[in-house]
Design an enzyme around this catalytic site. Structure first.
Site, PDB file in Angstrom:
ATOM      1  N   MET A  10     -20.659  19.071  14.280  1.00  0.00           N
ATOM      2  CA  MET A  10     -19.609  20.083  14.472  1.00  0.00           C
ATOM      3  C   MET A  10     -19.389  20.812  13.159  1.00  0.00           C
ATOM      4  SD  MET A  10     -17.570  19.733  17.361  1.00  0.00           S
ATOM      5  CE  MET A  10     -17.760  18.627  18.753  1.00  0.00           C
ATOM      6  N   VAL A  11     -18.953  22.062  13.263  1.00  0.00           N
ATOM      7  CA  VAL A  11     -18.542  22.785  12.068  1.00  0.00           C
ATOM      8  C   VAL A  11     -17.014  22.797  12.057  1.00  0.00           C
ATOM      9  CG1 VAL A  11     -18.680  24.946  10.807  1.00  0.00           C
ATOM     10  CG2 VAL A  11     -20.614  24.184  12.198  1.00  0.00           C
ATOM     11  N   ASP A 252     -15.968   6.779  11.237  1.00  0.00           N
ATOM     12  CA  ASP A 252     -17.394   7.139  11.120  1.00  0.00           C
ATOM     13  C   ASP A 252     -18.012   6.524   9.856  1.00  0.00           C
ATOM     14  OD1 ASP A 252     -17.203   8.637  13.443  1.00  0.00           O
ATOM     15  OD2 ASP A 252     -16.703  10.483  12.372  1.00  0.00           O
TER      16      ASP A 252
END
Ligand code: ADP
Length: 303
Positions: A10-11, A252
């Site tokens: 994702m940006v 993450d």
């Protein structure tokens, strides 16, 4: 290759503002930043920064963000040969609005991530077969996740399934085929429909999931640490106490680091200890991927 992450990128489009516009209104905001994120990419980068040989299978859009995403992964040493363009789509983007109380308002547009399919796994099959671990999250279509789990089983590759973001309809039978199922407490609550505010509640919800046939359940609990449950055995890992500045992407960091050390030595408790310290180190810095320490910085943090 050690590890393959089949997942999202994702940006992050981060606007810093205290005032949100009303319908029809245009406002000026004081600041803006662009970041690289997505749970899959974050986990791949964390493992790669520690020195793991990591490949990623992912989709980018047909837009100006695509090249930057690939370059970012490569810069951290992630093999991005199987990060490919989904024609006619936008890249996955996350417009994020942050106020001066550090409160986030986040929109997620999956974009190309919604196009990652079984065909992409087939296209990467030869390289995937050489990996000892596949890491999966739920920011890509569920049928693709299930296909990856089937692929891994057929080829004797172990799987970490991180059920994030939580999807109530997740087929637990697939989770049971994975070596590790790794939710955070919120995801555990959504998956089980049981409360997870206290340690007792977490264990009760965990037992319910384990009863369905999971092999190893690892639950991350933010600043309360993490728990590993296997059969009737419960192993608690206390958190590493730090002054937290920005906890985004901690989960993450934990998973990427766990994957790296588990592939290295196969000791679950030791890999969790490292992951716990690594994630704690990451929350002392702003950002997600850029807050993940490399091997050298992590060693310094540990001593
Ligand atoms: P997520 O990012 O998915 O919400 P968690 O918040 O559970 O994940 O964080 C993952 C792990 O990161 C935790 O299990 C813990 O080891 C570590 N961690 C998170 N927040 C902190 C904190 N404030 N202090 C120390 N460690 C933390």
């Amino acid at each position: 290759m050690d590890i393959a992450v089949i997942g999202s990128n994702m940006v992050d489009l981060i606007t810093y503002t205290n005032t949100m516009p009303k319908a029809g209104e245009t406002l000026e905001a004081p600041d803006f930043a662009l970041g690289c994120g997505g749970k899959g990419a974050n986990q791949a980068v964390a493992a790669a920064k520690l020195g793991a040989k990591v490949m990623m299978v992912s989709k980018v859009g047909e837009d100006i963000f695509a090249e930057n995403t690939v370059k970012n992964l490569q810069q951290y040493g992630v093999d991005a040969r199987h990060v490919t363009v989904a024609p006619g789509t936008s890249s996955g983007v996350a417009p994020i609005f942050v106020d001066d109380q550090s409160q986030n308002r986040i929109l997620i547009i999956k974009g190309a991530n919604a196009k990652l399919s079984a065909a992409d796994i087939d296209a990467a099959a030869e390289q995937l077969k050489a990996c000892s671990l596949i890491v999966l999250q739920l920011e890509i279509p569920l049928p693709t996740v299930y296909y990856a789990i089937d692929f891994a089983r057929q080829h004797g590759i172990k799987v970490i399934l991180n059920p994030a973001p939580a999807v109530a309809g997740l087929d637990i039978d697939y989770a049971c085929q994975c070596e590790f199922f790794m939710p955070n407490e919120t995801e555990l609550e959504i998956l089980t429909g049981l409360p997870t505010s206290t340690d007792e509640e977490v264990l009760r919800a965990g037992q319910m999931l384990l009863g369905r046939g999971l092999k190893n359940l690892i639950i991350t609990l933010g600043n309360r640490g993490s728990v590993w449950m296997q059969g009737d055995t419960v192993h608690r890992i206390d958190p590493t106490v730090v002054q937290a500045v920005d906890t985004s992407g901690a989960g993450d960091a934990f998973i990427g680091c766990f994957a790296h050390y588990w592939v290295q030595h196969g000791d679950i408790a030791k890999a969790m200890q490292s992951a716990s310290a690594y994630a704690a180190c990451s929350v002392t810095q702003r950002g997600t991927q850029r807050s993940y320490p490399d091997a050298e910085t992590f060693q310094r943090f540990l001593t």
